[in-house]
Design an enzyme around this catalytic site. Structure first.
Site, PDB file in Angstrom:
ATOM      1  N   ILE A  29      38.029  32.481  50.336  1.00 33.23           N
ATOM      2  CA  ILE A  29      36.646  32.023  50.514  1.00 33.23           C
ATOM      3  C   ILE A  29      36.608  30.502  50.668  1.00 33.23           C
ATOM      4  O   ILE A  29      35.850  29.963  51.479  1.00 33.23           O
ATOM      5  CB  ILE A  29      35.770  32.490  49.332  1.00 33.23           C
ATOM      6  CG1 ILE A  29      35.867  34.004  49.167  1.00 33.23           C
ATOM      7  CG2 ILE A  29      34.314  32.080  49.536  1.00 33.23           C
ATOM      8  CD1 ILE A  29      35.345  34.536  47.860  1.00 33.23           C
TER       9      ILE A  29
ATOM     10  N   ASP B  27      47.285  20.593  40.054  1.00 32.96           N
ATOM     11  CA  ASP B  27      46.929  21.717  39.183  1.00 32.96           C
ATOM     12  C   ASP B  27      45.819  21.268  38.230  1.00 32.96           C
ATOM     13  O   ASP B  27      46.021  20.367  37.422  1.00 32.96           O
ATOM     14  CB  ASP B  27      48.166  22.168  38.382  1.00 32.96           C
ATOM     15  CG  ASP B  27      47.916  23.513  37.709  1.00 32.96           C
ATOM     16  OD1 ASP B  27      48.866  24.288  37.528  1.00 32.96           O
ATOM     17  OD2 ASP B  27      46.730  23.792  37.390  1.00 32.96           O
TER      18      ASP B  27
ATOM     19  N   SER C 165      30.453  35.827  40.229  1.00 27.15           N
ATOM     20  CA  SER C 165      30.698  37.162  40.771  1.00 27.15           C
ATOM     21  C   SER C 165      29.689  38.162  40.232  1.00 27.15           C
ATOM     22  O   SER C 165      29.200  38.019  39.112  1.00 27.15           O
ATOM     23  CB  SER C 165      32.127  37.599  40.390  1.00 27.15           C
ATOM     24  OG  SER C 165      32.327  38.959  40.698  1.00 27.15           O
TER      25      SER C 165
ATOM     26  N   TYR D   1      38.859  38.756  33.452  1.00 25.36           N
ATOM     27  CA  TYR D   1      38.411  38.039  34.664  1.00 25.36           C
ATOM     28  C   TYR D   1      36.877  37.942  34.668  1.00 25.36           C
ATOM     29  O   TYR D   1      36.317  36.848  34.791  1.00 25.36           O
ATOM     30  CB  TYR D   1      38.891  38.751  35.936  1.00 25.36           C
ATOM     31  CG  TYR D   1      38.104  38.323  37.146  1.00 25.36           C
ATOM     32  CD1 TYR D   1      37.074  39.127  37.647  1.00 25.36           C
ATOM     33  CD2 TYR D   1      38.321  37.098  37.739  1.00 25.36           C
ATOM     34  CE1 TYR D   1      36.307  38.716  38.719  1.00 25.36           C
ATOM     35  CE2 TYR D   1      37.556  36.673  38.813  1.00 25.36           C
ATOM     36  CZ  TYR D   1      36.548  37.495  39.295  1.00 25.36           C
ATOM     37  OH  TYR D   1      35.784  37.077  40.338  1.00 25.36           O
TER      38      TYR D   1
ATOM     39  N   LYS E 289      34.007  34.592  34.204  1.00 20.51           N
ATOM     40  CA  LYS E 289      32.856  34.240  35.053  1.00 20.51           C
ATOM     41  C   LYS E 289      31.592  34.113  34.191  1.00 20.51           C
ATOM     42  O   LYS E 289      30.790  33.196  34.362  1.00 20.51           O
ATOM     43  CB  LYS E 289      32.648  35.287  36.144  1.00 20.51           C
ATOM     44  CG  LYS E 289      33.740  35.318  37.197  1.00 20.51           C
ATOM     45  CD  LYS E 289      33.917  33.955  37.861  1.00 20.51           C
ATOM     46  CE  LYS E 289      35.029  33.949  38.890  1.00 20.51           C
ATOM     47  NZ  LYS E 289      35.276  32.606  39.456  1.00 20.51           N
TER      48      LYS E 289
ATOM     49  N   ASP F  98      36.016  50.611  37.316  1.00 17.75           N
ATOM     50  CA  ASP F  98      35.130  50.580  38.489  1.00 17.75           C
ATOM     51  C   ASP F  98      33.694  50.929  38.099  1.00 17.75           C
ATOM     52  O   ASP F  98      33.479  51.888  37.341  1.00 17.75           O
ATOM     53  CB  ASP F  98      35.596  51.593  39.543  1.00 17.75           C
ATOM     54  CG  ASP F  98      36.638  51.011  40.483  1.00 17.75           C
ATOM     55  OD1 ASP F  98      36.661  49.775  40.623  1.00 17.75           O
ATOM     56  OD2 ASP F  98      37.409  51.765  41.060  1.00 17.75           O
TER      57      ASP F  98
HETATM   58  C1  WQD Z   1      35.872  48.364  46.117  1.00 17.90           C
HETATM   59  C2  WQD Z   1      35.783  49.878  46.052  1.00 17.90           C
HETATM   60  C3  WQD Z   1      37.320  50.898  44.509  1.00 17.90           C
HETATM   61  C4  WQD Z   1      40.980  49.861  46.629  1.00 17.90           C
HETATM   62  C5  WQD Z   1      36.622  43.317  43.016  1.00 17.90           C
HETATM   63  C6  WQD Z   1      36.383  42.442  41.838  1.00 17.90           C
HETATM   64  C7  WQD Z   1      35.243  41.504  42.144  1.00 17.90           C
HETATM   65  C8  WQD Z   1      35.546  40.755  43.407  1.00 17.90           C
HETATM   66  C9  WQD Z   1      35.765  41.731  44.555  1.00 17.90           C
HETATM   67  C10 WQD Z   1      36.569  38.652  42.917  1.00 17.90           C
HETATM   68  C11 WQD Z   1      35.893  50.413  44.623  1.00 17.90           C
HETATM   69  C12 WQD Z   1      37.621  51.321  45.946  1.00 17.90           C
HETATM   70  C13 WQD Z   1      39.651  49.974  46.260  1.00 17.90           C
HETATM   71  C14 WQD Z   1      41.701  51.029  47.009  1.00 17.90           C
HETATM   72  C15 WQD Z   1      39.722  52.340  46.661  1.00 17.90           C
HETATM   73  N1  WQD Z   1      36.701  39.945  43.235  1.00 17.90           N
HETATM   74  N2  WQD Z   1      39.041  51.198  46.297  1.00 17.90           N
HETATM   75  N3  WQD Z   1      41.039  52.228  47.021  1.00 17.90           N
HETATM   76  O1  WQD Z   1      36.495  46.297  42.548  1.00 17.90           O
HETATM   77  O2  WQD Z   1      34.296  46.175  43.823  1.00 17.90           O
HETATM   78  O3  WQD Z   1      35.478  44.091  43.216  1.00 17.90           O
HETATM   79  O4  WQD Z   1      36.864  42.579  44.164  1.00 17.90           O
HETATM   80  O5  WQD Z   1      35.564  38.018  42.769  1.00 17.90           O
HETATM   81  O6  WQD Z   1      35.102  40.616  41.084  1.00 17.90           O
HETATM   82  O7  WQD Z   1      36.003  43.252  40.769  1.00 17.90           O
HETATM   83  O8  WQD Z   1      36.423  45.544  44.971  1.00 17.90           O
HETATM   84  O9  WQD Z   1      37.748  46.145  46.941  1.00 17.90           O
HETATM   85  O10 WQD Z   1      38.809  46.396  44.651  1.00 17.90           O
HETATM   86  O11 WQD Z   1      37.027  47.986  45.373  1.00 17.90           O
HETATM   87  O12 WQD Z   1      39.148  53.445  46.681  1.00 17.90           O
HETATM   88  O13 WQD Z   1      42.913  50.995  47.342  1.00 17.90           O
HETATM   89  O14 WQD Z   1      36.888  50.442  46.757  1.00 17.90           O
HETATM   90  O15 WQD Z   1      37.441  52.009  43.636  1.00 17.90           O
HETATM   91  O16 WQD Z   1      35.031  51.536  44.517  1.00 17.90           O
HETATM   92  P1  WQD Z   1      35.646  45.639  43.563  1.00 17.90           P
HETATM   93  P2  WQD Z   1      37.587  46.487  45.505  1.00 17.90           P
END
Ligand code: WQD
Length: 340
Positions: free
Chosen positions: A13, A59, A126, A151, A155, A300
């Protein structure tokens, strides 16, 4: 033009935000310790915006280094703070690393900013601060739930640190942007997401599967209480997210009165399920995708998508890209880095 510090400016980002800042005429100084980014990103940023940001490998966990930086760069007009560890699963295994890296660095930065007159600070937050929100779409007034990971906790605590400091420091003005799910890449495909190792996030895993790097995608559960049984998220194009930072920065720079601590949800306002994201990939790539339904992933939430009214009306920002446009940019990026 104003000089802006972007910490973590070689990250996913951060790099897209540096491009948008330079496009708007800002002079950018990047601090990055390269622990989760590549120096090659600097070349991509320069190629896109035909301007090279100043880069300082540093750092932020080293307090003296942070003090030395601000002694050298006395004319920083704003700080956008991306530098942090961000892997939810890793944070569960390495809590102290996360609290040190995400909180000490924030404190050292704020200590420098509070002694400068008229400091402007944007914090990368987040939607995880909401946990599983009770109502969809999620507004900024939704209750902050107990964090589901160290994590997410960094935040929440980070926002509290900034809010408490703003209350007693007349010089500090701050905005926290609560990101939903950033995806995609710059349309030039010169910068994008560079996950290290096996991608934890959905979209890079999908594009790597489409590129043949992964055999198949595991869909973490299809028995959730959603229309198609899979989890719902708000997937926002990273360029839209980057532009939100420029708008927020200008709000701080052009403020008439002190801005204590404002929070904005930065999403599209549209919820998409995992299966809908897979179908988006199929549409834009014209390829099939190998996937299988697997067990649910610990931690999740079922659904999270933003109410963007406040960002639209008070910030004057609205996401422009659709899921398909964001997914196409992610796929073009994957093809570019794999020379497909
Ligand atoms: C999205 C959906 C998974 C991988 C995370 C952090 C959040 C932010 C964004 C930093 C969920 C599903 C995922 C896979 C799947 N990060 N999935 N198979 O968990 O919503 O957010 O990343 O700021 O803080 O929590 O994103 O992309 O990991 O998952 O089915 O191989 O996709 O279960 O429903 P998430 P994600």
């Amino acid at each position: 033009m104003d000089k802006i510090l972007v910490t973590g400016g070689l990250g996913f980002i951060g790099s897209h935000t540096v491009v948008e800042l330079q496009n708007e005429g800002f002079e950018v100084v990047i601090i990055d310790n390269l622990s989760n980014s590549s120096i090659d990103v600097l070349e991509g940023i320069t190629a896109i915006s035909v301007k090279s940001p100043i880069f300082e490998k540093l750092d932020l966990k080293n307090k003296q280094s942070v003090q030395n930086f601000f002694s050298t760069y006395k004319d920083i007009k704003g700080v956008i703070h991306f530098a942090a560890s961000k892997a939810v699963g890793e944070s569960v295994q390495e809590p102290l690393m996360y609290y040190e890296n995400n909180l000490n660095t924030l404190i050292y930065l704020l200590q420098e900013l509070t002694v400068k007159s008229n400091s402007n600070f944007i914090f990368s937050s987040s939607c995880t601060v909401y946990g599983q929100a009770d109502e969809m779409p999620i507004t900024e007034n939704a209750p902050i739930k107990p964090a589901e990971s160290p994590y997410g906790n960094t935040k929440q605590i980070g926002e509290e640190i900034i809010k408490d400091t703003c209350k007693v420091q007349p010089n500090l003005n701050a905005i926290a942007l609560r990101y939903f799910n950033p995806i995609g890449a710059h349309p030039t495909a010169k910068i994008g997401e560079l996950p290290i190792g096996v991608p934890q996030n959905l979209v890079p895993f999908i594009t790597q599967t489409g590129a043949g790097l992964r055999d198949e995608l595991s869909v973490f559960g299809d028995d959730y209480p959603t229309p198609d049984g899979t989890c719902i998220r708000d997937y926002i194009h990273v360029v839209d997210l980057a532009k939100a930072h420029v708008v927020a920065l200008k709000r701080l720079l052009n403020k008439k009165n002190k801005i204590n601590f404002e929070t904005f949800n930065i999403g599209t306002g549209v919820g998409s399920s995992v299966l809908e994201v897979i179908n988006s990939f199929k549409r834009v790539s014209n390829k099939s995708l190998n996937y299988q339904i697997a067990d649910r992933r610990e931690g999740d939430v079922v659904s999270a998508y933003a109410d963007t009214t406040k960002a639209n009306t008070e910030l004057g920002w609205k996401a422009q890209s659709t899921l398909d446009e964001a997914m196409l940019s992610a796929w073009k990026w994957e093809q570019q880095i794999r020379d497909l």
